[in-house]
Design a protein around this motif. Structure first.
Motif, mmCIF file in Angstrom:
data_model
loop_
_atom_site.group_PDB
_atom_site.id
_atom_site.type_symbol
_atom_site.label_atom_id
_atom_site.label_comp_id
_atom_site.label_asym_id
_atom_site.label_seq_id
_atom_site.Cartn_x
_atom_site.Cartn_y
_atom_site.Cartn_z
ATOM 1 N N PRO A 117 0.832 -1.221 0.000
ATOM 2 C CA PRO A 117 0.000 0.000 0.000
ATOM 3 C C PRO A 117 0.856 1.257 0.000
ATOM 4 N N ARG A 118 0.349 2.296 -0.654
ATOM 5 C CA ARG A 118 1.036 3.585 -0.687
ATOM 6 C C ARG A 118 0.634 4.424 0.530
ATOM 7 N N TRP A 119 1.610 5.172 1.027
ATOM 8 C CA TRP A 119 1.364 6.140 2.088
ATOM 9 C C TRP A 119 1.393 7.545 1.498
ATOM 10 N N LEU A 120 0.663 8.445 2.111
ATOM 11 C CA LEU A 120 0.854 9.855 1.792
ATOM 12 C C LEU A 120 2.293 10.233 2.155
ATOM 13 N N PRO A 121 2.902 11.180 1.436
ATOM 14 C CA PRO A 121 4.291 11.546 1.716
ATOM 15 C C PRO A 121 4.519 11.888 3.191
ATOM 16 N N HIS A 155 -7.086 17.513 -3.024
ATOM 17 C CA HIS A 155 -6.104 16.551 -2.533
ATOM 18 C C HIS A 155 -5.479 17.051 -1.235
ATOM 19 N N VAL A 156 -4.870 16.138 -0.514
ATOM 20 C CA VAL A 156 -4.204 16.476 0.740
ATOM 21 C C VAL A 156 -2.830 17.052 0.438
ATOM 22 N N GLU A 157 -2.526 18.196 1.052
ATOM 23 C CA GLU A 157 -1.230 18.840 0.851
ATOM 24 C C GLU A 157 -0.255 18.539 1.978
ATOM 25 N N SER A 158 -0.735 18.401 3.193
ATOM 26 C CA SER A 158 0.171 18.110 4.306
ATOM 27 C C SER A 158 -0.585 17.404 5.415
ATOM 28 N N VAL A 159 0.154 16.605 6.186
ATOM 29 C CA VAL A 159 -0.396 15.874 7.323
ATOM 30 C C VAL A 159 0.585 16.006 8.478
ATOM 31 N N VAL A 195 -4.670 14.366 14.209
ATOM 32 C CA VAL A 195 -3.911 14.663 12.997
ATOM 33 C C VAL A 195 -4.456 15.950 12.388
ATOM 34 N N GLU A 196 -3.560 16.876 12.057
ATOM 35 C CA GLU A 196 -3.948 18.091 11.342
ATOM 36 C C GLU A 196 -3.650 17.914 9.859
ATOM 37 N N VAL A 197 -4.650 18.210 9.035
ATOM 38 C CA VAL A 197 -4.545 17.979 7.597
ATOM 39 C C VAL A 197 -4.863 19.271 6.852
ATOM 40 N N THR A 198 -3.984 19.616 5.905
ATOM 41 C CA THR A 198 -4.236 20.747 5.012
ATOM 42 C C THR A 198 -4.649 20.199 3.649
ATOM 43 N N VAL A 199 -5.791 20.687 3.152
ATOM 44 C CA VAL A 199 -6.333 20.228 1.877
ATOM 45 C C VAL A 199 -6.135 21.330 0.840
ATOM 46 N N SER A 200 -6.096 20.930 -0.427
ATOM 47 C CA SER A 200 -5.783 21.883 -1.496
ATOM 48 C C SER A 200 -6.807 22.992 -1.650
ATOM 49 N N ASP A 201 -7.978 22.852 -1.055
ATOM 50 C CA ASP A 201 -8.965 23.935 -1.113
ATOM 51 C C ASP A 201 -8.735 24.977 -0.014
ATOM 52 N N GLY A 202 -7.633 24.810 0.740
ATOM 53 C CA GLY A 202 -7.267 25.783 1.748
ATOM 54 C C GLY A 202 -7.718 25.457 3.153
ATOM 55 N N ARG A 203 -8.484 24.402 3.317
ATOM 56 C CA ARG A 203 -8.969 24.066 4.650
ATOM 57 C C ARG A 203 -7.864 23.404 5.483
ATOM 58 N N LEU A 204 -7.803 23.770 6.749
ATOM 59 C CA LEU A 204 -6.956 23.116 7.740
ATOM 60 C C LEU A 204 -7.883 22.513 8.780
ATOM 61 N N GLU A 205 -7.868 21.180 8.885
ATOM 62 C CA GLU A 205 -8.811 20.512 9.768
ATOM 63 C C GLU A 205 -8.090 19.484 10.632
#
Length: 355
Positions: free
Chosen positions: A63-67, A158-162, A169-179
């Protein structure tokens, strides 16, 4: 197993007694790490060496992981029993979850987590879930099914950072949301497990490259299943992650090793996936169609036919197993798309609705 309806024991393909009865020496928990085709031997992680006359590579996928996420607390993939147990432990202490990827694993886990009472968000870079497998038109029906089940489906992002926060877990999405999420599942695909074949002499590309009988470039070595890219009659290689294709390949490889003629005709690839209380079934090569016809859509269940150059090459349906099976037989017969649709129309509205 994730939602607690079955145990891990229920997932075993064969009872241990079967291997003993068939004189199969089963060695578990000690993966192959090197193949020496000159000495005709396989070395495992424990250092054990096994000699062979013929070897069959069926190592599957990784399986692939997010970077930069492998090893992060509360970030998961799902491929093995260990992956499942780790995910399930975090689910028990979670209120919400992010599923990254709208393929089969992502979609199945998303609706399973909703069933377990979590608030679930699914992000997918493609325009719809299952867009690669089903195309955007049928994928939109899958998205609607998931939204109705309570999944927050967000496509085209898409997910930009985790980043791990310890308790989440804090996740930044390409639409600008930080959740912030209690857990994250990476369902972004898998790669053939070929790294251990380096310097073996076995040619690899998108998997282990084989001829039409599963033979690799190394004498006495065959490959089948998810890892194997078999040659096509028209040229090139194709790797299919379908259990029916693996069963067909096993018969072909066994016959080739024994020097017997192959009498089994390949069956169209078959995949099923349980999502939002429905079984989605796919027969044939829906991912290469140039025409998609939605035959039935009642806002929940659906049936689609797939054509290439006027031929019926695939069918997909949710909650309509009899109709999928009927069209699947026509896929196997290489029927013309319009002839197949005409046959269904002739059976009346109880067999085909919404054409």
């Amino acid at each position: 197993v994730l939602v607690g309806c079955r145990s891990l024991d229920d997932t075993a393909l064969k009872d241990p007694a079967w291997f003993e009865a068939e004189d199969v020496d089963l060695r578990l928990g000690d993966p192959a790490v090197r193949l020496d085709t000159d000495k005709r031997s396989v070395v495992t992680a424990s250092g054990a060496t096994y000699k062979y006359d013929c070897a069959v590579i069926a190592a599957g996928l990784v399986p692939r992981w997010l970077p930069s996420t492998q090893g992060l607390a509360r970030v998961h993939v799902l491929r093995s029993a260990e992956d499942l147990l780790s995910l399930r432990a975090d689910v028990a202490a979670s209120r919400n979850a992010l599923v990254v990827g709208g393929g089969f694993i992502g979609c199945e886990v998303a609706t399973s987590l909703v069933e377990l009472g979590l608030d679930v968000t699914l992000v997918e870079p493609q325009p719809t879930p299952l867009a690669v497998a089903l195309g955007e038109r049928a994928g939109a029906l899958v998205a609607r099914l998931h939204r109705a089940a309570g999944v927050d489906v967000r496509c085209g992002v898409h997910v930009e950072s985790v980043e791990s926060t310890g308790d989440g877990v804090e996740v930044t999405v390409s639409d600008g949301r930080l959740e912030r999420f209690d857990l994250v599942l990476c369902g972004i695909g898998s790669d053939p497990a070929v790294s251990w074949l380096e310097d073996s002499g076995v040619r690899v590309g998108d998997g282990v490259l084989c001829d039409e009988s599963g033979r690799t470039s190394a004498p006495g070595v065959w490959a089948l299943g998810d890892i194997a890219a078999w040659s096509r009659p028209g040229g090139g290689h194709h790797r299919a992650e379908h259990w029916t294709r693996t069963v067909d390949q096993a018969r072909v490889v066994a016959a080739a090793i024994l020097g017997e003629p192959v009498t089994t005709q390949p069956t169209p690839a078959y995949v099923w996936s349980d999502q939002a209380g429905l079984k989605i079934q796919i027969i044939g090569e829906t991912n290469r169609a140039d025409e998609v016809v939605v035959l039935e859509d009642d806002r929940r269940k659906f049936l689609c036919a797939y054509g290439v150059a006027g031929r019926l090459v695939g069918v997909a349906g949710a909650g309509v197993p009899d109709k999928v099976a009927r069209l699947g037989r026509l896929v196997a017969e290489d029927a013309a798309l319009q002839d197949a649709l005409a046959q269904l129309q002739a059976r009346g509205p109880q067999h085909l609705a919404g054409l």
